[in-house]
Write a protein that holds these residues in place. Structure first.
Motif, PDB file in Angstrom:
ATOM      1  N   VAL A  90      43.873  43.064  25.498  1.00 53.60           N
ATOM      2  CA  VAL A  90      43.503  43.480  26.981  1.00 53.60           C
ATOM      3  C   VAL A  90      44.601  43.953  27.706  1.00 53.60           C
ATOM      4  O   VAL A  90      44.753  44.928  28.589  1.00 53.60           O
ATOM      5  N   ALA A  91      45.800  43.242  27.428  1.00 55.29           N
ATOM      6  CA  ALA A  91      46.890  43.677  28.313  1.00 55.29           C
ATOM      7  C   ALA A  91      47.609  44.987  27.878  1.00 55.29           C
ATOM      8  O   ALA A  91      48.129  45.669  28.810  1.00 55.29           O
ATOM      9  N   LEU A  92      47.278  45.292  26.748  1.00 53.91           N
ATOM     10  CA  LEU A  92      48.009  46.445  26.353  1.00 53.91           C
ATOM     11  C   LEU A  92      47.288  47.881  26.389  1.00 53.91           C
ATOM     12  O   LEU A  92      47.273  48.756  26.593  1.00 53.91           O
ATOM     13  N   ALA A 140      43.946  42.560  35.457  1.00 55.55           N
ATOM     14  CA  ALA A 140      45.231  42.099  35.551  1.00 55.55           C
ATOM     15  C   ALA A 140      45.490  40.623  36.024  1.00 55.55           C
ATOM     16  O   ALA A 140      46.392  40.034  35.495  1.00 55.55           O
ATOM     17  N   ASP A 141      44.663  40.218  36.922  1.00 54.68           N
ATOM     18  CA  ASP A 141      44.823  38.846  37.453  1.00 54.68           C
ATOM     19  C   ASP A 141      44.758  37.972  36.198  1.00 54.68           C
ATOM     20  O   ASP A 141      45.526  36.864  36.191  1.00 54.68           O
ATOM     21  N   GLN A 142      43.599  38.003  35.540  1.00 54.54           N
ATOM     22  CA  GLN A 142      43.421  37.114  34.580  1.00 54.54           C
ATOM     23  C   GLN A 142      44.649  37.043  33.404  1.00 54.54           C
ATOM     24  O   GLN A 142      44.845  36.083  32.980  1.00 54.54           O
ATOM     25  N   VAL A 143      44.929  38.314  33.308  1.00 56.24           N
ATOM     26  CA  VAL A 143      46.006  38.541  32.264  1.00 56.24           C
ATOM     27  C   VAL A 143      47.107  37.805  32.509  1.00 56.24           C
ATOM     28  O   VAL A 143      47.938  37.010  31.753  1.00 56.24           O
ATOM     29  N   HIS A 144      47.691  38.200  33.649  1.00 57.04           N
ATOM     30  CA  HIS A 144      48.904  37.736  34.238  1.00 57.04           C
ATOM     31  C   HIS A 144      48.738  36.082  34.564  1.00 57.04           C
ATOM     32  O   HIS A 144      49.928  35.397  33.970  1.00 57.04           O
ATOM     33  N   SER A 145      47.806  35.570  35.033  1.00 54.35           N
ATOM     34  CA  SER A 145      47.756  34.110  35.158  1.00 54.35           C
ATOM     35  C   SER A 145      47.819  33.163  33.829  1.00 54.35           C
ATOM     36  O   SER A 145      48.515  32.208  33.655  1.00 54.35           O
ATOM     37  N   TYR A 146      47.337  33.901  32.999  1.00 53.43           N
ATOM     38  CA  TYR A 146      47.162  33.308  31.467  1.00 53.43           C
ATOM     39  C   TYR A 146      48.642  32.966  30.758  1.00 53.43           C
ATOM     40  O   TYR A 146      48.918  32.089  30.639  1.00 53.43           O
ATOM     41  N   PHE A 147      49.155  34.277  30.929  1.00 49.51           N
ATOM     42  CA  PHE A 147      50.765  33.967  30.416  1.00 49.51           C
ATOM     43  C   PHE A 147      51.521  33.443  31.336  1.00 49.51           C
ATOM     44  O   PHE A 147      52.432  32.736  30.737  1.00 49.51           O
ATOM     45  N   LYS A 148      51.396  33.607  32.689  1.00 50.31           N
ATOM     46  CA  LYS A 148      52.410  32.904  33.486  1.00 50.31           C
ATOM     47  C   LYS A 148      52.111  31.280  33.523  1.00 50.31           C
ATOM     48  O   LYS A 148      53.075  30.781  33.502  1.00 50.31           O
ATOM     49  N   ARG A 149      50.872  30.852  33.480  1.00 52.58           N
ATOM     50  CA  ARG A 149      50.718  29.443  33.316  1.00 52.58           C
ATOM     51  C   ARG A 149      51.156  28.819  32.024  1.00 52.58           C
ATOM     52  O   ARG A 149      51.675  27.620  31.934  1.00 52.58           O
ATOM     53  N   TRP A 150      50.952  29.620  31.102  1.00 53.26           N
ATOM     54  CA  TRP A 150      51.506  29.283  29.723  1.00 53.26           C
ATOM     55  C   TRP A 150      52.938  29.200  29.696  1.00 53.26           C
ATOM     56  O   TRP A 150      53.419  28.080  29.358  1.00 53.26           O
ATOM     57  N   GLY A 151      53.668  30.110  30.159  1.00 52.40           N
ATOM     58  CA  GLY A 151      54.991  30.078  30.150  1.00 52.40           C
ATOM     59  C   GLY A 151      55.673  28.972  31.037  1.00 52.40           C
ATOM     60  O   GLY A 151      56.558  28.104  30.681  1.00 52.40           O
ATOM     61  N   ASP A 152      55.070  28.730  32.236  1.00 50.77           N
ATOM     62  CA  ASP A 152      55.442  27.665  33.298  1.00 50.77           C
ATOM     63  C   ASP A 152      55.457  26.228  32.436  1.00 50.77           C
ATOM     64  O   ASP A 152      56.100  25.431  32.664  1.00 50.77           O
TER      65      ASP A 152
END
Lengths: 185, 185
Positions: A107-109, A117-129
């Motif tokens: 979906v991101a690509l 966008a919000d769901q995609v961003h949140s997923y990777f941000k929370r995983w990274g954090d």
DNA sequence: GTCTATAAAGCGATAGAC
DNA sequence: GTCTATCGCTTTATAGAC
């Protein structure tokens, strides 16, 4: 009350596999009917918002799975190194050793990114954090923890792309093994 | 001979950006008309095979660009370390420092992969082989060269995914800088 | 809750005038 | 070489019977 053959909870995973295989744009209601056995009537009964709602709920379900099985252990596991090693095992299993693709990455690509966008961003941000927090608990410096967590996430996504491009799942398993060497476990 | 507003060579890059932005399934002839200013008549005059032929030719053009600007220098450059460093610069520039996506990666993840499997496979295989050859010339063992070349390719793809997911191109530039440290240059 | 029928719009592709 | 008109099909979504 009429007959009731399917629980919502049974439908979502099937939907997920259709979106995975065809992307958001490539997925049609006909394909979904084929996969679930449900006609349009039933589909719109469960998801009045149509295809967009289906995708949103599928993404939310995936997110919830990672929250429980990956992010929380990373953040709260008593042994940080063990949590990181467990993450790699969970990821290897979840992506079927490279034979399964990351829907959120797809979906991101894609063009549908703006919709989700919000769901995609949140997923990777929370995983990274979460991963960075675990790395700090495993005695990495904050700067190094951030760098390594970003590296790990991108290696996972890239390995899925390359494994699929070369049609060789071993590329993914090899990358996960390398990651284990690069991370404190 | 009637009027002639567009050269085939001018059309392909525009097509490429449309496919990049919308994926193969998401790209419509209407979007292509909007981007190129060409009606269906002209489009089918240039590409009798329709959308599929357009995508094939776009992929071939991208492939040719990498062949000339990346694969050949890697294989034949007199200084292997220099060729590897140049590759990273070319990649950074080509992907607009993370703001542009890899169309071949997008296709690899999508449902259209089966249509373009040969082109996708060949692109990554040749890139990987060329980089591995350069790494051997830079005194890496054959096993390490293979491993590092695979790692580099997957980091590039993953960085593009993550940069787009987080809407932060710096993720890509940072990953390229890390790659430079990890590779002999 | 599930189905069939159907509406309304958009799709890729073709034909033929210029 | 480019355009407009149009075909035939598929799409998402809705309506209404059961």
């Amino acid at each position: 009350m009429a007959k009731h053959i399917a629980e919502r909870a049974e439908i979502l995973p099937l939907l997920g596999e259709v979106f995975r295989a065809h992307g958001y744009e490539g997925t049609t209601l006909a394909l979904i009917t084929e996969s679930t056995g449900l006609g349009k009537g039933s589909l719109y009964h469960f998801f009045p918002g149509g295809k967009e709602q289906m995708a949103k709920e599928v993404l939310a379900e995936i997110d919830a799975w990672f929250e429980v099985n990956v992010f929380v252990p990373l953040l709260k596991g008593s042994d940080a190194r063990r949590a990181i090693a467990d993450m790699l095992v969970s990821v290897e299993t979840y992506f079927r050793s490279g034979k399964r693709v990351c829907l959120i990455g797809v979906v991101a690509l894609g063009a549908s990114r703006d919709f989700f966008a919000d769901q995609v961003h949140s997923y990777f941000k929370r995983w990274g954090d979460a991963l960075a927090a675990a790395l700090r608990r495993a005695d990495e410096t904050p700067a190094m923890a951030k760098r390594k967590s970003e590296d790990a996430l991108l290696v996972i996504q890239g390995a899925l792309v390359l494994a699929r491009a070369l049609d060789d799942p071993k590329v993914f398993s090899r990358a996960m093994a390398d990651l284990k060497d690069r991370l404190p476990t």
